[in-house]
Write a protein that holds these residues in place. Structure first.
Motif: not given
Length: 235
Positions: A1, A5, A9-12, A36, A42-43, A78, A81-82
Motif C-alpha cells: 500500500m 498509494c 486511489n486507495l480504498i482499504p 495507515i 495516503h488513502v 471515512k 472505512s476499511p
C-alpha cells in the motif's frame, strides 16, 4: 500500500468479513486505521461526506428501516472505512425477480448486499455512483500529474550555470549571446561547448523542459489547493 498509494486511489477493505464476529471486525478496522496513520499511507479522502448522500443515488435510505443497517444517514464514510466485504459464490433470483448475490455455506447462506453483514452495498454506491467522478478527477489531475512531474524531474539534466553576480561583463555578454541565439567565438556553459550545434540543442531542450516542469508544478499546486479546500458540504 505504501508503494502504490501515490499512484492510485486507495480504498482499504477487509475481505472475508463473514469469518469475523462484530467485535473482531471492529477491532480489525481500528488496527487497519492505525497502521495507515502510522505508516503515512495516503488513502482516498472522503472528507466529511456522509452515507445518506451516497445511498440516495441508489434510492436507499438507512433511516427508513434501521433494522437493515448498522449506520445512520449522518455516518461519515471515512468512519466506515476499511469496508467489510463478503464475496459471493452464487446468484439467486427472488420472487420479485431481483437478483441477489449470496455466499452459500453448509448451514445456510448470506446475502452480500445485506447491510447488516457486509459493507459491500456502500462500497458499490461509492465506486459506481457518488464518488465516481471525483475518483477520476483525482487520478487524472493529481496522481497522474504528480507522477509525471516526478518522472520529468528524475530525467532532468542539471547544468552548472554560472552565477551572473560573480561574472565579469564579458562573460555575461557571452551567456546573453547564447540565450538569444547570437553567434560567439567562444560559447561554453558548464561542461557544454555551446559552439557545438548538438550541445546547443541539448541546452535549449533542457531549458524548455525545465520550464514545462515548472508550469506543471504550478498546476499541481493549484489542484491540490482546490482539493484540500472547504468541504463540499460547505460549498
Amino acid at each position: 500500500m505504501k508503494t502504490i498509494c501515490d499512484k492510485v486511489n486507495l480504498i482499504p477493505i477487509i475481505p472475508k468479513a463473514d469469518g469475523l464476529t462484530e467485535a473482531e471486525l471492529a477491532l480489525h478496522k481500528d488496527i487497519v486505521r492505525q497502521e495507515i496513520l502510522q505508516n503515512d499511507i495516503h488513502v482516498f479522502d472522503f472528507k466529511s461526506d456522509n452515507l445518506g448522500e451516497t445511498l440516495a443515488l441508489y434510492d436507499m435510505d438507512v433511516d427508513s428501516n434501521p433494522g437493515k443497517s448498522k449506520y445512520s444517514r449522518d455516518t461519515k464514510i471515512k468512519d466506515i472505512s476499511p469496508f467489510a466485504i463478503i464475496c459471493s459464490n452464487a446468484i439467486r433470483t427472488t420472487a420479485e425477480n431481483s437478483v441477489e448475490h449470496i455466499r452459500e455455506y453448509e448451514w445456510g447462506s448470506l446475502i452480500v448486499e445485506d447491510q447488516t453483514t457486509s459493507d459491500f452495498i456502500y462500497l458499490k454506491a461509492i465506486l459506481l455512483g457518488s464518488h465516481l467522478q471525483e475518483l477520476k478527477d483525482v487520478t487524472n489531475n493529481v496522481l497522474y500529474e504528480n507522477y509525471r512531474a516526478d518522472i520529468l524531474t528524475e530525467k532532468k539534466i542539471h547544468c552548472d550555470i554560472p552565477n551572473y553576480s560573480y561574472m565579469d561583463e564579458g562573460s555575461r555578454e557571452s551567456i546573453s549571446n547564447v540565450s538569444t541565439g547570437r553567434s560567439s567565438s567562444s560559447r561554453t556553459l558548464g561542461n557544454l561547448d555551446l559552439n557545438d550545434e548538438n550541445a546547443y540543442k541539448i541546452y535549449k531542450e533542457i531549458d524548455e523542459k525545465n520550464k514545462i516542469i515548472e508550469d506543471y508544478q504550478k498546476k499541481i499546486d493549484s489542484l491540490e489547493r482546490m482539493l484540500t479546500g472547504p468541504d463540499k458540504s460547505k460549498a
